[in-house]
Design an enzyme around this catalytic site. Structure first.
Site, short mmCIF file in Angstrom:
data_model
loop_
_atom_site.label_atom_id
_atom_site.label_comp_id
_atom_site.label_asym_id
_atom_site.label_seq_id
_atom_site.Cartn_x
_atom_site.Cartn_y
_atom_site.Cartn_z
N ARG A 76 20.70 1.20 7.22
CA ARG A 76 20.56 1.77 8.57
C ARG A 76 20.48 0.67 9.62
O ARG A 76 20.04 -0.45 9.34
CB ARG A 76 19.32 2.68 8.65
CG ARG A 76 17.97 1.95 8.58
CD ARG A 76 17.35 1.81 9.96
NE ARG A 76 16.10 1.07 10.00
CZ ARG A 76 16.02 -0.24 10.14
NH1 ARG A 76 17.10 -0.98 10.20
NH2 ARG A 76 14.84 -0.84 10.21
N ASP A 101 15.63 -13.14 18.96
CA ASP A 101 14.60 -14.12 18.58
C ASP A 101 13.42 -13.50 17.82
O ASP A 101 12.74 -14.22 17.10
CB ASP A 101 14.04 -14.82 19.84
CG ASP A 101 15.11 -15.64 20.54
OD1 ASP A 101 16.15 -15.92 19.90
OD2 ASP A 101 14.92 -16.00 21.73
N ARG A 110 17.90 -0.82 1.99
CA ARG A 110 16.90 -0.57 0.95
C ARG A 110 17.65 -0.49 -0.37
O ARG A 110 18.63 0.25 -0.48
CB ARG A 110 16.22 0.76 1.25
CG ARG A 110 14.92 0.95 0.57
CD ARG A 110 14.17 2.12 1.20
NE ARG A 110 13.36 1.73 2.34
CZ ARG A 110 12.91 2.59 3.26
NH1 ARG A 110 13.22 3.87 3.20
NH2 ARG A 110 12.16 2.16 4.25
N LYS A 145 0.08 -3.96 -0.99
CA LYS A 145 -0.76 -3.75 0.19
C LYS A 145 -1.99 -2.93 -0.21
O LYS A 145 -1.99 -2.27 -1.23
CB LYS A 145 0.06 -3.03 1.27
CG LYS A 145 1.13 -3.96 1.86
CD LYS A 145 1.96 -3.32 2.93
CE LYS A 145 1.19 -2.90 4.15
NZ LYS A 145 2.11 -2.53 5.26
N HIS A 153 10.27 -7.56 0.02
CA HIS A 153 11.02 -7.62 1.28
C HIS A 153 11.61 -9.03 1.45
O HIS A 153 10.86 -10.01 1.40
CB HIS A 153 10.11 -7.37 2.48
CG HIS A 153 9.53 -6.00 2.52
ND1 HIS A 153 8.74 -5.54 3.56
CD2 HIS A 153 9.63 -4.96 1.67
CE1 HIS A 153 8.38 -4.29 3.33
NE2 HIS A 153 8.89 -3.91 2.18
N GLU A 172 17.22 -7.27 6.98
CA GLU A 172 16.01 -7.06 6.15
C GLU A 172 16.39 -6.23 4.93
O GLU A 172 16.93 -5.14 5.07
CB GLU A 172 14.93 -6.33 6.95
CG GLU A 172 13.65 -6.14 6.13
CD GLU A 172 12.58 -5.35 6.86
OE1 GLU A 172 11.71 -5.97 7.49
OE2 GLU A 172 12.62 -4.10 6.82
N GLU A 187 4.01 8.48 1.05
CA GLU A 187 3.02 7.78 1.88
C GLU A 187 3.48 7.75 3.33
O GLU A 187 2.69 7.92 4.26
CB GLU A 187 2.81 6.36 1.33
CG GLU A 187 1.60 5.65 1.90
CD GLU A 187 1.88 4.89 3.18
OE1 GLU A 187 0.92 4.54 3.86
OE2 GLU A 187 3.07 4.68 3.49
N HIS A 188 4.79 7.56 3.53
CA HIS A 188 5.36 7.54 4.88
C HIS A 188 5.20 8.92 5.54
O HIS A 188 4.80 9.02 6.70
CB HIS A 188 6.85 7.15 4.78
CG HIS A 188 7.51 6.97 6.10
ND1 HIS A 188 8.27 7.97 6.69
CD2 HIS A 188 7.53 5.94 6.96
CE1 HIS A 188 8.71 7.53 7.86
NE2 HIS A 188 8.28 6.31 8.04
P1 GTP Z 1 7.05 -4.65 11.30
O1 GTP Z 1 8.53 -4.55 11.06
O2 GTP Z 1 6.72 -4.86 12.72
O3 GTP Z 1 6.31 -3.49 10.68
O4 GTP Z 1 6.53 -5.97 10.63
P2 GTP Z 1 7.04 -6.68 9.35
O5 GTP Z 1 8.53 -6.71 9.33
O6 GTP Z 1 6.30 -7.97 9.22
O7 GTP Z 1 6.49 -5.69 8.25
P3 GTP Z 1 6.72 -5.60 6.70
O8 GTP Z 1 7.74 -6.56 6.19
O9 GTP Z 1 5.37 -5.64 6.05
O10 GTP Z 1 7.26 -4.08 6.57
C1 GTP Z 1 8.44 -3.70 7.14
C2 GTP Z 1 8.89 -2.34 6.60
O11 GTP Z 1 8.45 -2.12 5.25
C3 GTP Z 1 8.40 -1.13 7.33
O12 GTP Z 1 9.22 -0.84 8.44
C4 GTP Z 1 8.51 -0.04 6.26
O13 GTP Z 1 9.86 0.39 6.10
C5 GTP Z 1 8.11 -0.77 5.02
N1 GTP Z 1 6.65 -0.71 4.79
C6 GTP Z 1 5.77 -1.71 4.98
N2 GTP Z 1 4.53 -1.31 4.67
C7 GTP Z 1 4.62 -0.02 4.26
C8 GTP Z 1 3.66 0.95 3.82
O14 GTP Z 1 2.47 0.70 3.74
N3 GTP Z 1 4.13 2.19 3.50
C9 GTP Z 1 5.46 2.51 3.56
N4 GTP Z 1 5.82 3.76 3.23
N5 GTP Z 1 6.38 1.62 4.01
C10 GTP Z 1 5.98 0.38 4.34
MG MG Z 2 9.94 -4.92 9.96
#
Ligand code: GTP
Ligand code: MG
Length: 238
Positions: A76, A101, A110, A145, A153, A172, A187-188
């Site tokens: 996406r 940036d 995914r 987590k 990731h 990502e 969970e989402h």
């Molecule tokens: P943000 O993108 O601002 O959230 O920060 P980040 O990129 O540092 O976050 P991170 O890599 O931890 O998580 C990015 C993505 O992982 C989120 O947009 C979700 O798709 C997924 N994700 C992370 N934590 C969770 C969680 O606790 N539950 C679920 N269902 N998805 C998660």
């Molecule tokens: Mg993110």
């Protein structure tokens, strides 16, 4: 199999949304709108490049080992609304440069794998490819987590070649197993269910944490059966 969720740029949606942004007395200027659309096109290209690399790896595993490590993929592009929302939440100016940036998840893939071994083999083979860079790794499988979320990731930078030359662009990629994906979807859904009483939300969150642990144990057992069938060393339970 690839599921596309909002994976093509929608020029008229971007133009219409950016026109509604007020920057002081000025509107988002038309040149910046053009740059935004060009930028989204590059993110789209980067997303397709990485997903093609993943498909090629999956095909190679199928041919060489008769095993598909990837069950399916979803890809996406972040919508213009989500991009603006995230910039505002982070207190950043709504501008192309801020996206470049500071946002690394405009293009997202995914990768849902059959087994935990597949998560690491596919991600390692992709990370080792000489034309892409690994910008960041967050291993929530080794370090889940607190709510129980597990996934690996990785942010990659991939060169997208345009007439102006290569543009290194982040994508990502979230690698997870079917069980991790099953858990994360519920969970989402719970996270966005704001009309439940707090006591109920807490109870469900606790149950989900128990489910995450149970799924992790089931995964280790099933992974070991799969390793035995394929003659690979067993994995220790966690
Ligand atoms: P943000 O993108 O601002 O959230 O920060 P980040 O990129 O540092 O976050 P991170 O890599 O931890 O998580 C990015 C993505 O992982 C989120 O947009 C979700 O798709 C997924 N994700 C992370 N934590 C969770 C969680 O606790 N539950 C679920 N269902 N998805 C998660
Ligand atoms: Mg993110």
């Amino acid at each position: 199999m690839i599921l596309d969720r909002h994976s093509r740029i929608n020029t008229s949606e971007i133009q219409a949304r950016l026109k509604t942004i007020n920057l002081g007395d000025e509107r988002f200027d038309p040149e910046e709108v053009g740059r935004f659309i060009d930028m989204m096109q590059i993110y789209e290209g980067a997303m397709y490049e990485i997903s093609t690399k993943l498909e090629i790896l999956d095909d190679e595993f199928q041919v060489r080992f008769s095993h598909d490590p990837i069950h399916h993929m979803e890809r996406r592009l972040k919508s213009v609304n989500s991009i603006i929302g995230k910039l505002e939440r982070k207190g950043l100016p709504v501008a192309v440069d801020s996206v470049r940036d500071h946002l690394f998840d405009v293009a997202g893939i995914r990768v849902i794998c059959n087994y935990r071994d597949d998560v690491y083999s596919v991600s390692n083979y992709l990370s080792a490819q000489s034309d892409i860079q690994v910008l960041r790794v967050k291993d929530y499988i080794k370090n889940p987590k607190v709510n129980g979320y597990r996934s690996l990731h990785v942010i990659y930078a991939v060169p997208v070649f345009l007439s102006s030359g290569p543009h290194y662009t982040p994508v990502e990629v979230q690698f997870r197993t079917i069980a991790m994906d099953y858990w994360a979807s519920l969970e989402h859904a719970l996270r966005y269910k704001t009309d439940l009483p707090d006591a109920k939300l807490n109870e469900h969150s606790q149950t989900l944490l128990d489910c995450a642990r149970s799924l992790q144990n089931i995964e280790v057992q099933m992974q070991n059966i799969h390793r035995d069938i394929n003659g690979a060393p067993r994995m220790e339970g966690q």
